[in-house]
Design a protein around this motif. Structure first.
Motif, short mmCIF file in Angstrom:
data_model
loop_
_atom_site.label_atom_id
_atom_site.label_comp_id
_atom_site.label_asym_id
_atom_site.label_seq_id
_atom_site.Cartn_x
_atom_site.Cartn_y
_atom_site.Cartn_z
N VAL A 59 21.82 17.13 81.75
CA VAL A 59 21.34 18.37 82.37
C VAL A 59 22.13 18.68 83.64
O VAL A 59 22.47 19.84 83.90
CB VAL A 59 19.82 18.27 82.65
CG1 VAL A 59 19.35 19.44 83.50
CG2 VAL A 59 19.05 18.23 81.34
N LEU A 60 22.46 17.67 84.42
CA LEU A 60 23.27 17.88 85.61
C LEU A 60 24.63 18.47 85.24
O LEU A 60 25.09 19.43 85.87
CB LEU A 60 23.47 16.57 86.37
CG LEU A 60 24.38 16.63 87.60
CD1 LEU A 60 23.79 17.56 88.66
CD2 LEU A 60 24.58 15.22 88.16
N LEU A 61 25.25 17.93 84.21
CA LEU A 61 26.54 18.45 83.77
C LEU A 61 26.42 19.88 83.26
O LEU A 61 27.26 20.74 83.57
CB LEU A 61 27.12 17.54 82.67
CG LEU A 61 28.53 17.84 82.23
CD1 LEU A 61 29.51 17.66 83.38
CD2 LEU A 61 28.92 16.93 81.07
N LYS A 82 36.10 16.74 82.31
CA LYS A 82 36.57 15.43 81.86
C LYS A 82 37.27 14.61 82.95
O LYS A 82 37.19 13.39 82.95
CB LYS A 82 37.49 15.60 80.66
CG LYS A 82 36.75 16.21 79.47
CD LYS A 82 37.45 15.99 78.18
CE LYS A 82 36.81 16.64 77.00
NZ LYS A 82 35.41 16.67 76.90
N ASP A 83 37.97 15.28 83.85
CA ASP A 83 38.75 14.54 84.85
C ASP A 83 38.08 14.43 86.21
O ASP A 83 38.48 13.60 87.02
CB ASP A 83 40.12 15.20 85.02
CG ASP A 83 40.94 15.17 83.75
OD1 ASP A 83 40.69 14.27 82.92
OD2 ASP A 83 41.81 16.04 83.56
N LEU A 84 37.07 15.25 86.46
CA LEU A 84 36.44 15.22 87.78
C LEU A 84 34.95 14.87 87.71
O LEU A 84 34.53 13.86 88.28
CB LEU A 84 36.63 16.59 88.47
CG LEU A 84 36.12 16.70 89.90
CD1 LEU A 84 36.92 15.78 90.81
CD2 LEU A 84 36.21 18.13 90.37
N GLU A 99 29.72 11.92 74.79
CA GLU A 99 30.64 13.05 74.61
C GLU A 99 30.75 13.92 75.86
O GLU A 99 31.72 14.62 76.03
CB GLU A 99 30.24 13.90 73.40
CG GLU A 99 28.99 14.73 73.57
CD GLU A 99 27.72 14.02 73.16
OE1 GLU A 99 26.67 14.67 73.24
OE2 GLU A 99 27.78 12.85 72.76
N GLY A 100 29.75 13.88 76.72
CA GLY A 100 29.80 14.68 77.95
C GLY A 100 30.06 16.15 77.69
O GLY A 100 30.92 16.76 78.31
N ASN A 101 29.32 16.72 76.78
CA ASN A 101 29.51 18.12 76.40
C ASN A 101 28.33 18.95 76.87
O ASN A 101 27.24 18.83 76.33
CB ASN A 101 29.66 18.21 74.87
CG ASN A 101 29.91 19.62 74.41
OD1 ASN A 101 30.04 20.55 75.20
ND2 ASN A 101 29.97 19.79 73.10
N PRO A 102 28.54 19.82 77.88
CA PRO A 102 27.41 20.62 78.37
C PRO A 102 26.85 21.58 77.33
O PRO A 102 25.67 21.92 77.37
CB PRO A 102 28.00 21.39 79.56
CG PRO A 102 29.47 21.33 79.38
CD PRO A 102 29.77 20.10 78.61
N LEU A 103 27.66 21.99 76.37
CA LEU A 103 27.17 22.91 75.34
C LEU A 103 26.12 22.25 74.45
O LEU A 103 25.26 22.92 73.90
CB LEU A 103 28.33 23.43 74.49
CG LEU A 103 29.30 24.36 75.21
CD1 LEU A 103 30.39 24.80 74.26
CD2 LEU A 103 28.58 25.56 75.79
N SER A 104 26.16 20.93 74.31
CA SER A 104 25.16 20.25 73.49
C SER A 104 23.77 20.33 74.12
O SER A 104 22.77 20.20 73.42
CB SER A 104 25.56 18.79 73.24
OG SER A 104 25.54 18.07 74.45
N VAL A 105 23.70 20.54 75.43
CA VAL A 105 22.42 20.71 76.10
C VAL A 105 22.00 22.18 76.10
O VAL A 105 20.83 22.50 75.96
CB VAL A 105 22.50 20.19 77.56
CG1 VAL A 105 21.23 20.48 78.32
CG2 VAL A 105 22.81 18.71 77.57
#
Length: 115
Positions: A59-61, A82-84, A99-105
Motif C-alpha cells: 500500500v505504501l508503494l 525498482k532502483d529507489l 514483484e513490487g508492483n503498485p498496479l497489483s494493489v
C-alpha cells in the motif's frame, strides 16, 4: 374399490419416493460440488493470510506511485520504483511483495484487461 384405492395410494407413495430420491440425488451433487469449493476457498484463505503481512509495503508503494509518479514516463517511473523506493523499503525492513508492483494493489487483472 378398495384395491383401486390401495393401488392409487401405492402409486402416489412411489411417486413421492421418486421425487424424494431425485431431491436426494441433487442434494448429494450439491454437497460434492461444495466440498471441492471448500478446498478452493481454503487455498484462497491461505493466500490472503500470506499477503496480509505484505500489505503495509504494498500500500505504501501504491500510495507513493499515485502521489509522485503520475506525470512521468514509464522508464522514469520504473526507475523510481525498482532502483529507489523498493531498495529503501527493504533497507527499512518494510514488508513488501516480491514483484513490487503498485498496479497489483490498485487494480486487478480484469481491470487491466479493459485497458
Amino acid at each position: 374399490a378398495e384395491f383401486a384405492q390401495a393401488t392409487a395410494e401405492k402409486e402416489a407413495v412411489m411417486a413421492e419416493a421418486a421425487k424424494c430420491q431425485a431431491k436426494l440425488d441433487l442434494a448429494q451433487r450439491l454437497v460434492n460440488a461444495l466440498a471441492s469449493e471448500k478446498d478452493r476457498w481454503a487455498k484462497g484463505v491461505e493466500d490472503f493470510k500470506a499477503t496480509i503481512d505484505l500489505l503495509p509495503g504494498d500500500v505504501l508503494l501504491a500510495c507513493a506511485f499515485i502521489s509522485y509518479v503520475g506525470p512521468f514516463t514509464k522508464k522514469y517511473r520504473d526507475n523510481l520504483i525498482k532502483d529507489l523506493w523498493i531498495p529503501k523499503m527493504k533497507a527499512l525492513d518494510i514488508p513488501l511483495s516480491a514483484e513490487g508492483n503498485p498496479l497489483s494493489v490498485l487494480c486487478d487483472d480484469a481491470e487491466i484487461a479493459k485497458w
